[in-house]
Design a protein around this motif. Sequence first.
Motif, PDB file in Angstrom:
ATOM      1  N   LEU A 197     -56.985 -62.882  -2.610  1.00 29.25           N
ATOM      2  CA  LEU A 197     -57.837 -63.860  -3.304  1.00 29.25           C
ATOM      3  C   LEU A 197     -57.014 -64.733  -4.246  1.00 29.25           C
ATOM      4  O   LEU A 197     -57.196 -65.957  -4.296  1.00 29.25           O
ATOM      5  CB  LEU A 197     -58.911 -63.128  -4.120  1.00 29.25           C
ATOM      6  N   GLY A 257     -54.797 -67.020  -2.108  1.00 27.66           N
ATOM      7  CA  GLY A 257     -55.617 -68.042  -1.443  1.00 27.66           C
ATOM      8  C   GLY A 257     -56.085 -69.101  -2.425  1.00 27.66           C
ATOM      9  O   GLY A 257     -56.029 -70.298  -2.152  1.00 27.66           O
ATOM     10  N   LYS A 258     -56.558 -68.640  -3.579  1.00 20.39           N
ATOM     11  CA  LYS A 258     -57.031 -69.580  -4.598  1.00 20.39           C
ATOM     12  C   LYS A 258     -55.881 -70.473  -5.081  1.00 20.39           C
ATOM     13  O   LYS A 258     -56.042 -71.689  -5.233  1.00 20.39           O
ATOM     14  CB  LYS A 258     -57.621 -68.797  -5.776  1.00 20.39           C
ATOM     15  N   ALA A 294     -55.144 -73.030  -2.258  1.00 20.24           N
ATOM     16  CA  ALA A 294     -56.215 -73.982  -1.949  1.00 20.24           C
ATOM     17  C   ALA A 294     -56.543 -74.885  -3.130  1.00 20.24           C
ATOM     18  O   ALA A 294     -56.886 -76.049  -2.950  1.00 20.24           O
ATOM     19  CB  ALA A 294     -57.464 -73.225  -1.505  1.00 20.24           C
ATOM     20  N   LEU A 295     -56.421 -74.329  -4.350  1.00 18.13           N
ATOM     21  CA  LEU A 295     -56.853 -75.106  -5.513  1.00 18.13           C
ATOM     22  C   LEU A 295     -55.690 -75.795  -6.235  1.00 18.13           C
ATOM     23  O   LEU A 295     -55.861 -76.870  -6.798  1.00 18.13           O
ATOM     24  CB  LEU A 295     -57.613 -74.213  -6.495  1.00 18.13           C
ATOM     25  N   ALA A 354     -56.253 -72.915   2.896  1.00 24.62           N
ATOM     26  CA  ALA A 354     -56.093 -71.469   2.971  1.00 24.62           C
ATOM     27  C   ALA A 354     -57.420 -70.831   3.335  1.00 24.62           C
ATOM     28  O   ALA A 354     -58.465 -71.182   2.784  1.00 24.62           O
ATOM     29  CB  ALA A 354     -55.604 -70.931   1.626  1.00 24.62           C
ATOM     30  N   THR A 355     -57.370 -69.943   4.308  1.00 21.29           N
ATOM     31  CA  THR A 355     -58.569 -69.223   4.731  1.00 21.29           C
ATOM     32  C   THR A 355     -58.289 -67.737   4.632  1.00 21.29           C
ATOM     33  O   THR A 355     -57.315 -67.247   5.208  1.00 21.29           O
ATOM     34  CB  THR A 355     -58.946 -69.596   6.180  1.00 21.29           C
ATOM     35  N   MET A 356     -59.127 -67.031   3.886  1.00 16.96           N
ATOM     36  CA  MET A 356     -58.904 -65.609   3.665  1.00 16.96           C
ATOM     37  C   MET A 356     -60.016 -64.795   4.320  1.00 16.96           C
ATOM     38  O   MET A 356     -61.196 -65.125   4.187  1.00 16.96           O
ATOM     39  CB  MET A 356     -58.868 -65.344   2.162  1.00 16.96           C
ATOM     40  N   THR A 357     -59.627 -63.785   5.078  1.00 19.47           N
ATOM     41  CA  THR A 357     -60.597 -62.847   5.650  1.00 19.47           C
ATOM     42  C   THR A 357     -60.145 -61.439   5.298  1.00 19.47           C
ATOM     43  O   THR A 357     -58.994 -61.228   4.922  1.00 19.47           O
ATOM     44  CB  THR A 357     -60.696 -62.972   7.187  1.00 19.47           C
ATOM     45  N   LEU A 361     -54.545 -63.861   5.253  1.00 16.69           N
ATOM     46  CA  LEU A 361     -54.570 -65.223   4.726  1.00 16.69           C
ATOM     47  C   LEU A 361     -53.844 -66.141   5.702  1.00 16.69           C
ATOM     48  O   LEU A 361     -52.705 -65.872   6.078  1.00 16.69           O
ATOM     49  CB  LEU A 361     -53.878 -65.240   3.358  1.00 16.69           C
ATOM     50  N   ARG A 397     -56.414 -78.422   8.163  1.00 20.05           N
ATOM     51  CA  ARG A 397     -57.548 -77.510   8.137  1.00 20.05           C
ATOM     52  C   ARG A 397     -57.310 -76.326   9.076  1.00 20.05           C
ATOM     53  O   ARG A 397     -56.861 -76.493  10.210  1.00 20.05           O
ATOM     54  CB  ARG A 397     -58.811 -78.247   8.586  1.00 20.05           C
ATOM     55  N   VAL A 398     -57.581 -75.132   8.581  1.00 18.29           N
ATOM     56  CA  VAL A 398     -57.429 -73.923   9.399  1.00 18.29           C
ATOM     57  C   VAL A 398     -58.626 -73.840  10.348  1.00 18.29           C
ATOM     58  O   VAL A 398     -59.773 -73.856   9.902  1.00 18.29           O
ATOM     59  CB  VAL A 398     -57.373 -72.662   8.501  1.00 18.29           C
TER      60      VAL A 398
END
Lengths: 388, 189
Positions: free
Chosen positions: B21, B24-25, B28-29, B35-38, B54, B60-61
């Motif tokens: 998290l 990713g944050k 992305a920020l 960034a895409t996190m699962t 990540l 764009r992912v």
Amino acid sequence: MNTVAADPKGVDSGPHFMDGDHAIAEGGLAAGCRFFAGYPITPSTETAERFAERAPEVGAMFIQMEDEIASIAALIGAAWAGQKVMTVTCGPGFSLMVENLGLACMTETPMVIANVQRAGPSTGSPTLTAQQDMMQAKYGPHGDNAIIALCPDSPQECFDLTVEAFNLSEFYRVPVIILTDETVGHMHEKVVIPPADQIKVVPRNNYSGPADKCRPYKFDSQGGHPMVRAGDGYNFHITGLVHNEKGYPAATAEQGKIVVTHLMEKIAGNADKIIRLDEDQTDGADVVVVSYGITSRIAVKAIQDARKEGIKVGSLRLITIWPFCEKRIGELAGKAKAFVVPEINYGQMVKEVERCAGGRSKVISVNHCGGAVHDPQVILDAIRKANQ
Amino acid sequence: MSTTEIRFSGFGGQGIIRCALITGKALALYDDKFATMTQSFGPEARGSACSAQLVVSDERVLYPYLTQPGVLMALSQEAYDKYYGELPKGGILIVEEQLVKVRGEHPDIRLLRVPATRYAEELGNRLFTNLVALGFLTAVTGVVTADAMKKALPGLVPDRFLKINIKAFDKGYEHGLKMTGQNNGGDAS
């Protein structure tokens, strides 16, 4: 639609790194939802958690009910008490909500229900993704009725479409269903929540005229009619029976025709205004990939690869699932050689595409039994086959 | 288009998901990336092996899951055993040196050991192990900037522990810079 700026109390403006479930809760709060009743179920629980956490600071009410039947029943009551209302669930919970979803349609009660789809049938695979409830959303309740369903492909769209869902729900006085999926619901990405004054919301429209003119219903196949708020002193009635414009039972064939026609046509007759699609290079395409939700992102990967091979392939992403984009599919049918429809179910929306294509283009289903997203290669193979 | 796939792994309770998290944050920020996190949501993720994924890109992912991780951070033996095989030639493997016993020297991948537990204990609590490892990962991979990572921390760690988490991050970051022979400007904080 008459809109006003969002109430800043519910708007957590700024950039966030957020999952789709949380974004649905934030979308609801931004849209002015102040009542949530639900029952926790994976993979939708994070929406309820977020709403519950934010409720005290926003001045909203959150109730964890004994089950999903009670949850949607509470929404109907709270909506007629003047609140914008929402709940969240997935397949097993949605099945329980279906009876009262029919009641909400019949009583023209605005509400937003998010179904974060997981693999079924029955309790299925609770933590795994699917898109298997597309038809249930529309055909779940008995009797003729029409709902609106929207399908986000990202956490950002979870926020945006939840706001839109509330606006459509308030205007057309109809349940609006967010048909998302476990992948989008649990995926974290950047979500930008605009300042409150840039978020347009349809305010609750309550009747305030003279008592003898008070009518909770108007059967003219249009939206935009006021609700009557319980407690405002007006005498009115709400029932699942076929009713007159005052809301009192009038179960005759003649009145049934008036009510059912209104319920169906306020959605079907306004489909052009309601439907939103995201199209890329569909005009002149030999193959059109029709997809939605997380599958549309996987499909883009396949489409990019197909274009590198020289195939003229377009993408039609359904943002609005119901009402279905009959007209657009009809326009493309006969021009494109084929439609390719990947979806994480055994073939549901593909039936709608077939119906609207009317045999003028091939329709190829790329189904998937759930639990995972497609391998983009499988979609690419279908595009190649469609182009032959 | 440049895409990097990172797997964070360990056992439940170590703050593995938190690591993903934060990263990713940050990306992305504050680093202007997509960034895409699962994360693993199966019942197996409760108390045993735990993993977060990540995907980082300039565009764009589209596909949100890992296809070919380039970086693996393993903070437990089980996580290492389960995931090291998926790293390709040249992949970066970061292991916690006390918690993971590596099987062989992995000549085809870049194996880096971080004494995250030791540094965390020096700061007073093993709970900061994940932040030390994260600082280390930031230094050795270059995927994300240290500045963005620190900006991402507020809201993701408790306010009263923010300073000490930044210290833990810096410890790992400096260790990573030294280990990879990068210039230590001496101003990681």
